[in-house]
Design a protein around this motif. Structure first.
Motif, PDB file in Angstrom:
ATOM      1  N   ILE A   2     -43.974 -35.239  10.580  1.00 55.56           N
ATOM      2  CA  ILE A   2     -45.285 -35.480  10.666  1.00 55.56           C
ATOM      3  C   ILE A   2     -45.676 -36.032   8.907  1.00 55.56           C
ATOM      4  O   ILE A   2     -46.410 -36.826   8.511  1.00 55.56           O
ATOM      5  N   LEU A   3     -44.861 -35.386   8.145  1.00 45.09           N
ATOM      6  CA  LEU A   3     -45.032 -35.542   6.770  1.00 45.09           C
ATOM      7  C   LEU A   3     -44.786 -36.891   6.134  1.00 45.09           C
ATOM      8  O   LEU A   3     -43.905 -37.589   6.787  1.00 45.09           O
ATOM      9  N   GLY A   4     -45.856 -37.423   5.391  1.00 48.53           N
ATOM     10  CA  GLY A   4     -45.964 -38.848   5.200  1.00 48.53           C
ATOM     11  C   GLY A   4     -46.524 -39.933   6.139  1.00 48.53           C
ATOM     12  O   GLY A   4     -46.565 -40.948   5.621  1.00 48.53           O
ATOM     13  N   PHE A  61     -34.924 -39.139   1.460  1.00 46.88           N
ATOM     14  CA  PHE A  61     -36.220 -39.943   1.854  1.00 46.88           C
ATOM     15  C   PHE A  61     -36.972 -39.225   2.822  1.00 46.88           C
ATOM     16  O   PHE A  61     -36.264 -39.206   4.043  1.00 46.88           O
ATOM     17  N   PHE A  62     -38.158 -39.110   2.804  1.00 47.80           N
ATOM     18  CA  PHE A  62     -38.730 -38.729   3.988  1.00 47.80           C
ATOM     19  C   PHE A  62     -39.368 -39.694   4.856  1.00 47.80           C
ATOM     20  O   PHE A  62     -39.407 -39.667   6.054  1.00 47.80           O
ATOM     21  N   GLU A 111     -40.290 -46.827   1.614  1.00 48.66           N
ATOM     22  CA  GLU A 111     -41.691 -46.802   1.560  1.00 48.66           C
ATOM     23  C   GLU A 111     -41.793 -46.012   0.493  1.00 48.66           C
ATOM     24  O   GLU A 111     -42.111 -44.581   0.915  1.00 48.66           O
ATOM     25  N   PRO A 112     -41.716 -46.041  -0.762  1.00 52.91           N
ATOM     26  CA  PRO A 112     -41.699 -45.199  -1.992  1.00 52.91           C
ATOM     27  C   PRO A 112     -43.004 -44.118  -1.799  1.00 52.91           C
ATOM     28  O   PRO A 112     -42.908 -43.197  -2.118  1.00 52.91           O
ATOM     29  N   GLU A 113     -44.142 -45.102  -1.802  1.00 50.90           N
ATOM     30  CA  GLU A 113     -45.622 -44.442  -1.650  1.00 50.90           C
ATOM     31  C   GLU A 113     -45.650 -43.385  -0.500  1.00 50.90           C
ATOM     32  O   GLU A 113     -46.031 -42.281  -0.940  1.00 50.90           O
ATOM     33  N   ARG A 114     -45.251 -43.674   0.485  1.00 54.08           N
ATOM     34  CA  ARG A 114     -45.293 -42.962   1.649  1.00 54.08           C
ATOM     35  C   ARG A 114     -44.329 -41.476   1.394  1.00 54.08           C
ATOM     36  O   ARG A 114     -44.650 -40.254   1.659  1.00 54.08           O
ATOM     37  N   ALA A 148     -43.391 -40.362  -1.697  1.00 56.50           N
ATOM     38  CA  ALA A 148     -44.134 -39.482  -2.404  1.00 56.50           C
ATOM     39  C   ALA A 148     -45.171 -38.619  -1.813  1.00 56.50           C
ATOM     40  O   ALA A 148     -45.609 -37.464  -2.383  1.00 56.50           O
ATOM     41  N   THR A 149     -46.023 -39.453  -1.053  1.00 59.24           N
ATOM     42  CA  THR A 149     -47.080 -38.646  -0.213  1.00 59.24           C
ATOM     43  C   THR A 149     -46.466 -37.560   0.622  1.00 59.24           C
ATOM     44  O   THR A 149     -47.386 -36.502   0.523  1.00 59.24           O
ATOM     45  N   ALA A 150     -45.426 -37.747   1.157  1.00 60.30           N
ATOM     46  CA  ALA A 150     -44.925 -36.475   2.158  1.00 60.30           C
ATOM     47  C   ALA A 150     -44.559 -35.359   1.438  1.00 60.30           C
ATOM     48  O   ALA A 150     -44.952 -34.355   1.774  1.00 60.30           O
ATOM     49  N   GLN A 151     -44.029 -35.629  -0.031  1.00 58.72           N
ATOM     50  CA  GLN A 151     -43.515 -34.578  -0.682  1.00 58.72           C
ATOM     51  C   GLN A 151     -44.794 -33.759  -1.294  1.00 58.72           C
ATOM     52  O   GLN A 151     -45.001 -32.539  -1.237  1.00 58.72           O
ATOM     53  N   ALA A 152     -46.045 -34.493  -1.455  1.00 57.07           N
ATOM     54  CA  ALA A 152     -47.204 -34.026  -2.151  1.00 57.07           C
ATOM     55  C   ALA A 152     -47.785 -33.257  -1.033  1.00 57.07           C
ATOM     56  O   ALA A 152     -48.647 -32.158  -1.161  1.00 57.07           O
ATOM     57  N   GLN A 153     -47.786 -33.683   0.414  1.00 55.37           N
ATOM     58  CA  GLN A 153     -48.337 -33.091   1.540  1.00 55.37           C
ATOM     59  C   GLN A 153     -47.670 -31.705   1.725  1.00 55.37           C
ATOM     60  O   GLN A 153     -48.138 -30.611   1.850  1.00 55.37           O
ATOM     61  N   LEU A 154     -46.401 -31.558   1.598  1.00 55.68           N
ATOM     62  CA  LEU A 154     -45.649 -30.599   1.814  1.00 55.68           C
ATOM     63  C   LEU A 154     -45.956 -29.493   0.702  1.00 55.68           C
ATOM     64  O   LEU A 154     -46.054 -28.213   0.712  1.00 55.68           O
ATOM     65  N   GLU A 155     -45.864 -29.995  -0.430  1.00 51.40           N
ATOM     66  CA  GLU A 155     -46.236 -29.138  -1.592  1.00 51.40           C
ATOM     67  C   GLU A 155     -47.721 -28.287  -1.528  1.00 51.40           C
ATOM     68  O   GLU A 155     -48.190 -27.262  -1.870  1.00 51.40           O
ATOM     69  N   ALA A 156     -48.672 -29.468  -0.817  1.00 55.31           N
ATOM     70  CA  ALA A 156     -50.116 -28.780  -0.736  1.00 55.31           C
ATOM     71  C   ALA A 156     -49.923 -27.564   0.361  1.00 55.31           C
ATOM     72  O   ALA A 156     -50.709 -26.660   0.108  1.00 55.31           O
TER      73      ALA A 156
END
Length: 429
Positions: free
Chosen positions: A84-86, A132-133, A137-140, A142-150
């Protein structure tokens, strides 16, 4: 009473997860997440009945979650949460039974909270992540890692670091190699799990092991979002769902629409097949089928909500053929006496494109490192999907001069993340 550990390392996998915590000043240990088990299925079962408590809605985790589903409890089994991440799904709410809904982000957080509690509630963590999550798509990504960190911070981790999973596995390989008296080597780590196939080329050895900064030793990392859950889907489509009308042609010569079958073979989309509107639509499509038994089987799956069980049978079939033998798949829960043969050839044909793509990604990683195949000293296989003989043999064939080493398929990454966490967080001594 033992003090809570200051830090931990978490391998939050698509299919299975593991946690490492400090054991002594100089060692880490894997946490027993379930009785006698150092790994736990990445699964949550939401019970349709029961009262909320301080931890949230009534849930079971890991093997207990899978057991609750198999035993027929009313509710919803969630697996492959990492996929689901990203995606935009992370902020959406999904039905978990009993008129309840849960945000996907809360589902991920709830599972991480369980892992943190089992680890003794540390406040600092190293989390593994795929190379790669999301592919290309580098932006997605990065978003996936940010979501997991949150999600990790939401359950009490105040300091969160990430490490690539195949690099963590390289650290585990390095420890083994040093114990065996090996010198410096260049290792290609193949970490092939449930959601991604990740590769890293790492220089390892006794002169390098204590360095915290290992950037110069990481020669390349690469990956592709193809792995075990994709294998399950292809086997379900090719080996099972054709008996339910997938790719069947109706009386008018038109092919039965395939969307429902792809969704039935994708864990996080199965529940969408049960919406009243969709079930009613397919109930009215009997005339599209030449073989009305196929329509009847499909309707049984939709009306009795058997999609997750069907996917589990496909996964079991993949495991059964992983050593190269033919098998059968018992679907008598759908239709009395329905048992389907699944040959190794059918599985190979279904998986060929994915296997070729994964193997080519390994060779792309070598090229990214500026190396030749002959310069790779060892292949280190980890991740649940490296139990598939077809894949491991195919990859090893492309590196005839490299030693072939198999790690703990489910714990090598967590062990390596623990080594990294220890170097990162443990006080100098």
């Amino acid at each position: 009473m033992n003090a809570a550990p200051a830090f931990c390392a978490i391998d939050f996998g698509t299919s299975n997860s593991a946690v490492a915590v400090p054991d002594t000043a100089s060692a880490m240990r894997l946490v027993e997440l379930e009785p006698g088990q150092r790994t736990m299925p990445t699964a949550v079962f939401y019970f349709a009945e029961g009262r909320h408590d301080a931890d949230g809605p009534p849930r079971a985790f890991g093997r207990a979650a899978v057991a609750a589903y198999i035993e027929g409890h009313d509710g919803r089994l969630m697996r492959s949460m990492k996929s689901i991440l990203g995606s935009p799904l992370i902020d959406q709410t999904t039905d978990v039974g009993g008129g309840r809904g849960a945000k996907y982000s809360d589902i991920v957080s709830g599972y991480l909270k369980r892992l943190r509690r089992l680890a003794g509630e540390p406040t600092r963590a190293v989390l593994g992540r795929p190379v790669f999550f999301v592919d290309g798509e580098p932006e997605r990504d990065a978003t996936a890692q940010a979501q997991l960190e949150a999600c990790a911070r939401a359950v009490g981790f105040h300091e969160v670091h990430f490490q690539y999973e195949p690099i963590a596995a390289a650290f585990d390989f390095e420890q083994q190699a040093i114990r065996e008296g090996k010198g410096e080597q260049i290792v290609l780590v193949a970490d092939i799990g449930g959601g991604t196939s990740d590769f890293s080329i790492v220089r390892v050895g006794p002169e390098r092991v204590q360095r915290l900064a290992r950037r110069d030793d990481i020669l390349a990392s690469h990956g592709v979002h193809i792995a075990g859950t994709d294998f399950d889907r292809h086997i379900e489509l090719a080996g099972l769902l054709q008996e339910f009308g997938y790719r069947a042609t109706g009386p008018t010569g038109r092919e039965v629409p395939s969307g429902i079958y792809f969704d039935l073979a994708t864990w996080h989309l199965i529940n969408t097949c049960y919406s009243p509107l969709r079930v009613a639509e397919w109930r009215g499509m009997k005339s599209w089928f030449n073989d009305v038994r196929q329509h009847a089987r499909l309707m049984t799956v939709l009306e009795d909500r058997l999609g997750h069980e069907l996917a589990a049978r496909a996964e079991g079939a993949k495991i059964a053929i992983s050593g190269g033998a033919d098998t059968t798949v018992d679907l008598s829960h759908v239709e009395l006496g329905l048992v389907l043969p699944l040959s190794e050839k059918t599985a190979v044909d279904a998986l060929r494109a994915d296997l070729d793509r994964i193997i080519s990604t390994a060779h792309e990683t070598v090229a990214l490192a500026g190396l030749k195949v002959e310069q790779i000293d060892a292949l280190y296989f980890t991740g649940g999907s490296t139990g598939l003989r077809l894949l491991v043999d195919g990859m090893a064939a492309g590196f005839p001069g490299a030693a072939r080493v198999t790690g703990d398929r489910f714990a090598s990454v967590a062990t390596g993340l623990g080594l990294h966490a220890q170097r990162l967080f443990a006080p100098a001594h």
